[in-house]
Scaffold this motif. Structure first.
Motif, PDB file in Angstrom:
ATOM      1  N   ALA A  16       0.682  -1.260   0.124  1.00 24.24           N
ATOM      2  CA  ALA A  16      -0.057  -0.030   0.103  1.00 24.24           C
ATOM      3  C   ALA A  16       0.888   1.236  -0.075  1.00 24.24           C
ATOM      4  CB  ALA A  16      -0.961  -0.211   1.146  1.00 24.24           C
ATOM      5  N   ALA A  17       1.891   1.257   0.758  1.00 18.50           N
ATOM      6  CA  ALA A  17       2.718   2.601   0.880  1.00 18.50           C
ATOM      7  C   ALA A  17       3.392   2.866  -0.161  1.00 18.50           C
ATOM      8  CB  ALA A  17       3.871   2.310   2.003  1.00 18.50           C
ATOM      9  N   ASP A  18       3.604   2.069  -1.158  1.00 19.18           N
ATOM     10  CA  ASP A  18       4.102   2.706  -2.447  1.00 19.18           C
ATOM     11  C   ASP A  18       3.605   2.389  -3.765  1.00 19.18           C
ATOM     12  OD1 ASP A  18       4.723   0.169  -2.602  1.00 19.18           O
ATOM     13  OD2 ASP A  18       6.851   0.186  -3.295  1.00 19.18           O
ATOM     14  N   TRP A  19       2.150   1.924  -3.421  1.00 22.89           N
ATOM     15  CA  TRP A  19       1.451   1.511  -4.658  1.00 22.89           C
ATOM     16  C   TRP A  19       1.326   2.827  -5.816  1.00 22.89           C
ATOM     17  CZ3 TRP A  19      -0.342  -3.375  -5.987  1.00 22.89           C
ATOM     18  CH2 TRP A  19      -1.161  -3.443  -6.782  1.00 22.89           C
ATOM     19  N   ASP A  20       0.932   3.832  -5.354  1.00 24.12           N
ATOM     20  CA  ASP A  20       0.902   4.909  -6.490  1.00 24.12           C
ATOM     21  C   ASP A  20       2.246   5.241  -6.995  1.00 24.12           C
ATOM     22  OD1 ASP A  20      -1.972   4.893  -5.593  1.00 24.12           O
ATOM     23  OD2 ASP A  20      -1.651   6.750  -4.683  1.00 24.12           O
ATOM     24  N   ALA A  21       3.355   5.010  -6.409  1.00 25.56           N
ATOM     25  CA  ALA A  21       4.761   5.364  -6.989  1.00 25.56           C
ATOM     26  C   ALA A  21       5.073   4.177  -7.801  1.00 25.56           C
ATOM     27  CB  ALA A  21       5.659   5.367  -5.806  1.00 25.56           C
ATOM     28  N   ARG A  22       4.464   3.065  -7.764  1.00 27.04           N
ATOM     29  CA  ARG A  22       4.951   2.053  -8.805  1.00 27.04           C
ATOM     30  C   ARG A  22       4.128   2.259 -10.109  1.00 27.04           C
ATOM     31  NH1 ARG A  22       3.422  -3.304  -5.781  1.00 27.04           N
ATOM     32  NH2 ARG A  22       4.286  -4.524  -7.736  1.00 27.04           N
ATOM     33  N   LEU A  46     -19.894   3.359  -7.194  1.00 29.73           N
ATOM     34  CA  LEU A  46     -19.114   2.763  -6.014  1.00 29.73           C
ATOM     35  C   LEU A  46     -17.888   2.251  -6.864  1.00 29.73           C
ATOM     36  CD1 LEU A  46     -18.418   1.030  -3.503  1.00 29.73           C
ATOM     37  CD2 LEU A  46     -19.480  -0.684  -4.754  1.00 29.73           C
ATOM     38  N   ASP A  47     -16.645   2.525  -6.317  1.00 27.80           N
ATOM     39  CA  ASP A  47     -15.224   1.865  -6.838  1.00 27.80           C
ATOM     40  C   ASP A  47     -15.205   0.656  -6.004  1.00 27.80           C
ATOM     41  OD1 ASP A  47     -12.910   1.318  -7.528  1.00 27.80           O
ATOM     42  OD2 ASP A  47     -12.064   3.419  -6.994  1.00 27.80           O
ATOM     43  N   ALA A  48     -15.355  -0.387  -6.456  1.00 25.53           N
ATOM     44  CA  ALA A  48     -15.078  -1.772  -5.655  1.00 25.53           C
ATOM     45  C   ALA A  48     -13.643  -2.141  -5.661  1.00 25.53           C
ATOM     46  CB  ALA A  48     -16.219  -2.663  -6.201  1.00 25.53           C
ATOM     47  N   GLY A  49     -13.132  -2.194  -4.592  1.00 28.55           N
ATOM     48  CA  GLY A  49     -11.820  -2.543  -4.122  1.00 28.55           C
ATOM     49  C   GLY A  49     -10.946  -1.542  -4.872  1.00 28.55           C
ATOM     50  N   CYS A  50     -11.259  -0.452  -4.184  1.00 26.44           N
ATOM     51  CA  CYS A  50     -10.781   0.924  -4.585  1.00 26.44           C
ATOM     52  C   CYS A  50      -9.234   1.253  -4.397  1.00 26.44           C
ATOM     53  CB  CYS A  50     -11.472   2.315  -3.910  1.00 26.44           C
ATOM     54  SG  CYS A  50     -11.313   2.142  -2.162  1.00 26.44           S
ATOM     55  N   GLY A  51      -8.721   0.451  -3.337  1.00 20.03           N
ATOM     56  CA  GLY A  51      -7.498   0.361  -3.291  1.00 20.03           C
ATOM     57  C   GLY A  51      -7.162   1.996  -2.728  1.00 20.03           C
ATOM     58  N   THR A  52      -5.832   2.585  -3.329  1.00 26.36           N
ATOM     59  CA  THR A  52      -5.597   3.813  -2.908  1.00 26.36           C
ATOM     60  C   THR A  52      -6.583   4.855  -3.356  1.00 26.36           C
ATOM     61  OG1 THR A  52      -3.963   4.006  -4.923  1.00 26.36           O
ATOM     62  CG2 THR A  52      -3.160   3.076  -2.595  1.00 26.36           C
ATOM     63  N   GLY A  53      -7.489   4.470  -4.038  1.00 32.60           N
ATOM     64  CA  GLY A  53      -8.340   5.652  -4.638  1.00 32.60           C
ATOM     65  C   GLY A  53      -8.197   6.449  -5.978  1.00 32.60           C
ATOM     66  N   ARG A  54      -7.244   5.711  -6.881  1.00 32.14           N
ATOM     67  CA  ARG A  54      -6.913   6.623  -7.962  1.00 32.14           C
ATOM     68  C   ARG A  54      -8.145   6.790  -9.010  1.00 32.14           C
ATOM     69  NH1 ARG A  54      -2.245   3.025 -10.263  1.00 32.14           N
ATOM     70  NH2 ARG A  54      -3.478   1.412  -9.623  1.00 32.14           N
ATOM     71  N   LEU A  79      -6.772   1.944   2.104  1.00 36.55           N
ATOM     72  CA  LEU A  79      -7.745   3.337   2.533  1.00 36.55           C
ATOM     73  C   LEU A  79      -6.734   4.166   3.211  1.00 36.55           C
ATOM     74  CD1 LEU A  79     -10.897   1.440   3.656  1.00 36.55           C
ATOM     75  CD2 LEU A  79     -10.304   2.267   1.413  1.00 36.55           C
ATOM     76  N   GLN A  80      -5.990   3.711   3.894  1.00 34.20           N
ATOM     77  CA  GLN A  80      -5.034   4.843   4.792  1.00 34.20           C
ATOM     78  C   GLN A  80      -4.234   5.627   3.643  1.00 34.20           C
ATOM     79  OE1 GLN A  80      -3.011   2.438   7.547  1.00 34.20           O
ATOM     80  NE2 GLN A  80      -5.124   2.252   8.783  1.00 34.20           N
ATOM     81  N   ALA A  81      -3.721   4.632   2.771  1.00 36.61           N
ATOM     82  CA  ALA A  81      -2.902   5.383   1.533  1.00 36.61           C
ATOM     83  C   ALA A  81      -3.804   6.344   0.790  1.00 36.61           C
ATOM     84  CB  ALA A  81      -2.225   4.477   0.714  1.00 36.61           C
ATOM     85  N   ALA A  82      -5.021   6.090   0.471  1.00 32.07           N
ATOM     86  CA  ALA A  82      -6.046   7.164  -0.296  1.00 32.07           C
ATOM     87  C   ALA A  82      -6.188   8.247   0.553  1.00 32.07           C
ATOM     88  CB  ALA A  82      -7.340   6.079  -0.375  1.00 32.07           C
TER      89      ALA A  82
END
Length: 199
Positions: A16-22, A46-54, A79-82
């Motif tokens: 999660a912490a580096d998901w967007d950077a990847r 609804l964004d189902a399984g939204c991850g970091t909310g991209r 969700l915290q990363a979002a």
């Protein structure tokens, strides 16, 4: 919690912490996929399984300030990363399992699922749950920012005939779950299957 849930949380929690950077260049692909939903001002999505909310910013832009945007994910760290990325301003985040959504029947106009289907423990049943919360005529988008072949190559594997996202597998899976596929694109730059909930 089932073993499937534990596995998903462990897999995504660790990333999660580096998901967007990847995946820094996926924004335009998300925006194009959201455009495919045909959302209107005031819609509920609804964004189902939204991850970091991209997907939340383009979903919010599509439904405007009067619309409702929800992001549901099973992994607290995602969700915290979002929240850290400020995407909670674009939608309400829910710690929830897409297999049992805390939503009323037929309360949504659309569901967006990025990279979702390969992580569903019971795809037919889980797609039925997504159909439950969408009004008749509502839309489902199953999306990935790269196509099946490119994703397999990235992961160092071959595409197998039993891949759920292959059109001959996905079309009947959706049909048996209350959805009618209306569009299917699988190219290097994106995977996008659109379906409508039957009345």
């Amino acid at each position: 919690m089932s073993d499937d849930h534990t596995h998903v949380q462990e897999f995504f929690g660790a990333r999660a912490a580096d998901w967007d950077a990847r995946f820094p260049d996926d924004g335009p692909a998300y925006a194009a996929a959201v455009a495919g939903l045909g959302l209107r001002e005031g819609d509920r999505v609804l964004d189902a399984g939204c991850g970091t909310g991209r997907a939340l910013p383009p979903l919010r832009a599509a439904v405007g300030p009067s619309g409702v945007v929800l992001g549901a994910d099973l992994t607290p760290a995602m969700l915290q990363a979002a929240v850290r990325a400020g995407r909670d301003r674009d939608g309400q985040l829910l710690l929830a399992d897409v297999a049992a959504l805390p939503l009323r029947a037929e309360s949504l106009d659309a569901v967006f699922g990025a990279g979702l289907i390969s992580h569903l423990p019971d795809p037919a049943e889980n797609l039925r749950e997504l159909a439950r919360v969408v009004r008749p005529g509502g839309v489902l988008a199953l999306f990935h920012p790269i196509g099946r072949a490119a994703l397999a190559a990235r992961q160092g594997r071959q595409i197998t005939p039993d891949d759920l996202r292959a059109e001959p597998n996905l079309r009947p899976l959706l049909a048996g779950s209350g959805w009618r596929m209306t569009s299917y694109v699988d190219e290097d730059a994106r995977f996008l299957a659109l379906a409508v909930k039957d009345a």
